[in-house]
Design an enzyme around this catalytic site. Structure first.
Site, mmCIF file in Angstrom:
data_model
loop_
_atom_site.group_PDB
_atom_site.id
_atom_site.type_symbol
_atom_site.label_atom_id
_atom_site.label_comp_id
_atom_site.label_asym_id
_atom_site.label_seq_id
_atom_site.Cartn_x
_atom_site.Cartn_y
_atom_site.Cartn_z
ATOM 1 N N THR A 111 0.814 -1.206 0.000
ATOM 2 C CA THR A 111 0.000 0.000 0.000
ATOM 3 C C THR A 111 0.851 1.260 0.000
ATOM 4 O O THR A 111 1.987 1.256 0.505
ATOM 5 C CB THR A 111 -0.904 0.011 1.247
ATOM 6 O OG1 THR A 111 -1.548 1.277 1.386
ATOM 7 C CG2 THR A 111 -0.105 -0.243 2.523
ATOM 8 N N TYR B 24 -1.467 0.276 10.868
ATOM 9 C CA TYR B 24 -1.749 -0.500 9.650
ATOM 10 C C TYR B 24 -0.578 -0.424 8.685
ATOM 11 O O TYR B 24 -0.101 -1.443 8.172
ATOM 12 C CB TYR B 24 -3.016 0.028 8.982
ATOM 13 C CG TYR B 24 -3.180 -0.444 7.556
ATOM 14 C CD1 TYR B 24 -3.529 -1.766 7.283
ATOM 15 C CD2 TYR B 24 -2.989 0.424 6.476
ATOM 16 C CE1 TYR B 24 -3.667 -2.207 5.971
ATOM 17 C CE2 TYR B 24 -3.129 -0.006 5.173
ATOM 18 C CZ TYR B 24 -3.468 -1.326 4.921
ATOM 19 O OH TYR B 24 -3.604 -1.761 3.627
#
Length: 333
Positions: free
Chosen positions: A142, A165
């Site tokens: 990501t 995250y």
């Protein structure tokens, strides 16, 4: 690499058994469909339905058309416990998309779920792939691993995640590199930039905004709306992901997958108002804690190595997501 060349290479490789983790999810279900367009591929999807941000009925609905294809099989199982001999035996390619998503929910006591499903599960899968001699392992990472950056960001940029995250995804990248460097596992890392479109998770901004506009509710906004994102339409994303499974000379590489068009959140809301033909009421419900103010992918490497060229502009992509959500929420009424 051009599409015709990619197809030629797929024919040379012949029949491939391909594993997709997170197959019932947003990107995973689209990826399975795209892979199955090649009739030489058999696809095995794995999902444990652990993502609480997406109701299970939606994830099962994502699988409906896939289950009708005789070259697709589905295994419901958790990567922390799944028996690899049933999954990885004779597998050629693994696309690892499974994990615990979401920036805001990664703070506090729920972080343990992120370490389990993003880090530990990835390490266990890498061990299985090493044992069974997988020919290519593709890890879905990501843009969150970059942190706050200005201007275009290429793959050599420093990685300073702003959220737990992001930390778990970066840790998983490091695990991939450890297995590549020490065991020769053929790893490719793909960093996604704000993927959107049909089947997007309900907690993601466009899904939430569109549903709120259908319901004539206030749009709930985090931040002041001036934050900008590099939006990547789902069909562009999965074409790049498929190409990465077969392209030459990319083992060990990290590649950005970005979109055709950047915009601020305020510009996106204005575009939705134009498409819906009414002025929405916007309510600020919090800040952008743990998220960057801007993302912008340098996709030069993807263009060169994958023949990547994103085609879907933001207006077209939003129209397609609007049509999908219109059908989705009629489906449950």
């Amino acid at each position: 690499m051009g599409l015709s060349l990619l197809r030629h290479r797929e024919r040379v490789i012949g029949m491939a058994k391909i594993i997709v983790t997170g197959a019932a999810g947003f990107i995973g279900s689209h990826l399975c469909e795209e892979l199955l367009r090649n009739h030489q591929h058999d696809v095995v999807g794995i999902d444990a339905f652990i993502d609480l941000s997406t109701p299970k009925w939606i994830r099962k609905r994502n699988l409906q058309h896939l289950l009708e294809n005789p070259r697709f099989s589905f295994f419901e199982g958790n990567l922390l416990t799944v028996p690899w001999e049933q999954i990885l035996h004779e597998a050629d390619i693994v696309y690892h998309l499974a994990g615990m998503p979401g920036v805001r929910s990664s703070w506090g006591p729920d972080f343990v779920h992120y370490t389990d499903h993003n880090i530990t599960a990835t390490q266990r899968l890498l061990e299985g792939c090493k044992q069974y001699g997988i020919k290519r392992f593709l890890f879905a990472s990501t843009s969150s691993i970059y942190g706050e950056k200005s201007g275009k960001v290429d793959e050599s940029a420093t990685t300073l995640p702003l959220s737990p995250y992001g930390i778990t995804k970066l840790t998983s990248e490091h695990l991939c590199r450890v297995y590549y460097e020490n065991d020769g596992l053929p790893v490719v890392i793909l960093r996604f930039f704000t993927v959107y479109g049909p089947r997007q998770r309900p907690d993601m901004a466009f899904h939430r905004f569109i549903k709120q506009m259908f319901d004539r509710e206030e749009i709930t906004l985090y931040g002041d709306g001036t934050q900008s994102r590099d939006f990547t339409y789902i069909s562009d994303c999965v074409r790049a992901v498929v190409a990465a499974g077969f392209a030459d000379d990319i083992i060990g590489e990290t590649i950005n997958i970005g979109g055709k068009e950047r915009a601020t959140i305020n510009e996106c809301i204005a575009l939705l108002e134009h498409l819906f033909q009414y002025k929405a009421s916007v309510k600020v419900v919090g800040g952008i804690y743990g998220e960057p103010t801007s993302t912008w992918a340098d996709i030069t490497k993807a263009e060169r190595m994958l023949g990547y060229s994103p085609a879907i502009d933001l207006k077209t992509g939003l129209l397609l997501e609007i049509e999908h959500l219109k059908k989705l929420y009629q489906y449950v009424k």
